[in-house]
Design a protein around this motif. Structure first.
Motif, PDB file in Angstrom:
ATOM      1  N   VAL A 134      64.067  55.968  35.126  1.00 23.41           N
ATOM      2  CA  VAL A 134      62.989  55.454  34.274  1.00 23.41           C
ATOM      3  C   VAL A 134      62.745  56.407  33.103  1.00 23.41           C
ATOM      4  O   VAL A 134      62.604  55.976  31.948  1.00 23.41           O
ATOM      5  CB  VAL A 134      61.696  55.228  35.095  1.00 23.41           C
ATOM      6  CG1 VAL A 134      60.498  54.987  34.194  1.00 23.41           C
ATOM      7  CG2 VAL A 134      61.891  54.070  36.060  1.00 23.41           C
ATOM      8  N   ALA A 135      62.712  57.713  33.382  1.00 21.57           N
ATOM      9  CA  ALA A 135      62.479  58.697  32.323  1.00 21.57           C
ATOM     10  C   ALA A 135      63.607  58.655  31.292  1.00 21.57           C
ATOM     11  O   ALA A 135      63.357  58.697  30.078  1.00 21.57           O
ATOM     12  CB  ALA A 135      62.359  60.095  32.930  1.00 21.57           C
ATOM     13  N   LYS A 137      65.591  56.123  30.695  1.00 25.68           N
ATOM     14  CA  LYS A 137      65.552  54.831  29.998  1.00 25.68           C
ATOM     15  C   LYS A 137      64.531  54.878  28.864  1.00 25.68           C
ATOM     16  O   LYS A 137      64.757  54.329  27.794  1.00 25.68           O
ATOM     17  CB  LYS A 137      65.227  53.696  30.962  1.00 25.68           C
ATOM     18  CG  LYS A 137      65.240  52.334  30.283  1.00 25.68           C
ATOM     19  CD  LYS A 137      65.034  51.198  31.242  1.00 25.68           C
ATOM     20  CE  LYS A 137      65.128  49.872  30.480  1.00 25.68           C
ATOM     21  NZ  LYS A 137      65.131  48.729  31.358  1.00 25.68           N
ATOM     22  N   SER A 138      63.409  55.573  29.090  1.00 26.93           N
ATOM     23  CA  SER A 138      62.397  55.674  28.041  1.00 26.93           C
ATOM     24  C   SER A 138      62.907  56.472  26.839  1.00 26.93           C
ATOM     25  O   SER A 138      62.504  56.224  25.712  1.00 26.93           O
ATOM     26  CB  SER A 138      61.107  56.294  28.585  1.00 26.93           C
ATOM     27  OG  SER A 138      61.293  57.660  28.870  1.00 26.93           O
ATOM     28  N   GLY A 141      66.331  53.960  25.683  1.00 24.72           N
ATOM     29  CA  GLY A 141      66.123  52.542  25.468  1.00 24.72           C
ATOM     30  C   GLY A 141      67.155  51.683  26.178  1.00 24.72           C
ATOM     31  O   GLY A 141      67.212  50.477  25.983  1.00 24.72           O
TER      32      GLY A 141
END
Length: 186
Positions: A134-135, A137-138, A141
């Motif tokens: 998740v980190a 991906k942030s 993108g």
């Protein structure tokens, strides 16, 4: 499309591109990736298999017979098995690790994913792996596939390589920084 990817080149890139295009046409991209990763796992676990793959001493026939036995035992069949046998027949089995890496890159590009190499001191829980994804991906993108390697010598923390970026938050690096700072002060 895949041939334009500059991250895969040379012999391994050409083989990976051919395999990827065949797998894509037959709609078995993920199955082939799983088979190749299973073979890579076997390669990392077995010094004998590593020797078989890398050594030019083995005749192509002997290498092919041994590889067939390994593939049968591992349950690797279809396109993946045929591909590995072609590598063997063409005396290119020594490049299999690079081919697998290039294939992964092609799959990631095809799926719009990024791949991060993560080194940790001890295996991460699923919860921590998900949080790391998740980190990342942030930041990117994109969905991020993780290649996790356990290396106890980093003591703690982690090292993340994502494309041309590297984040080293390992305890070993922090201790070395303190050590150098103390030498300069003293």
């Amino acid at each position: 499309m895949a041939a334009e990817d500059t991250s895969v080149s040379g012999v391994s890139g050409r083989y990976a591109t051919a395999l990827f295009e065949l797998a894509r046409d037959q709609k078995v991209v993920d199955e082939v990736k799983a088979d190749l990763e299973r073979f890579e796992g076997l390669l990392n676990e077995s010094a004998d298999l590593k020797r078989l793959v890398r050594s030019p001493v083995f005749a192509a026939e002997a290498q092919s017979r041994a590889l067939s036995a390994v593939l049968d035992k591992a349950g690797i069949a279809g396109i993946s098995a045929n591909f590995l046998k072609v590598l063997t027949a063409n005396r290119r089995l020594f490049a299999v690790a690079d081919v697998i890496r290039a294939y992964r890159a092609l799959v990631a590009k095809f799926k719009g994913e990024a791949t991060a190499d993560v080194t940790v001191a001890e295996a991460l829980s699923d919860k921590n792996l998900d949080a790391l994804k998740v980190a990342l991906k942030s930041v990117t993108g994109k969905d991020v596939a993780l290649n996790v390697k356990v290396d106890p010598s980093i003591i703690g923390g982690l090292v993340v390589k994502l494309g041309s970026r590297m984040i080293d938050s390992s305890l070993r690096t922090k201790l070395n920084s303190i050590k150098h700072a103390m030498k300069e002060a003293g």
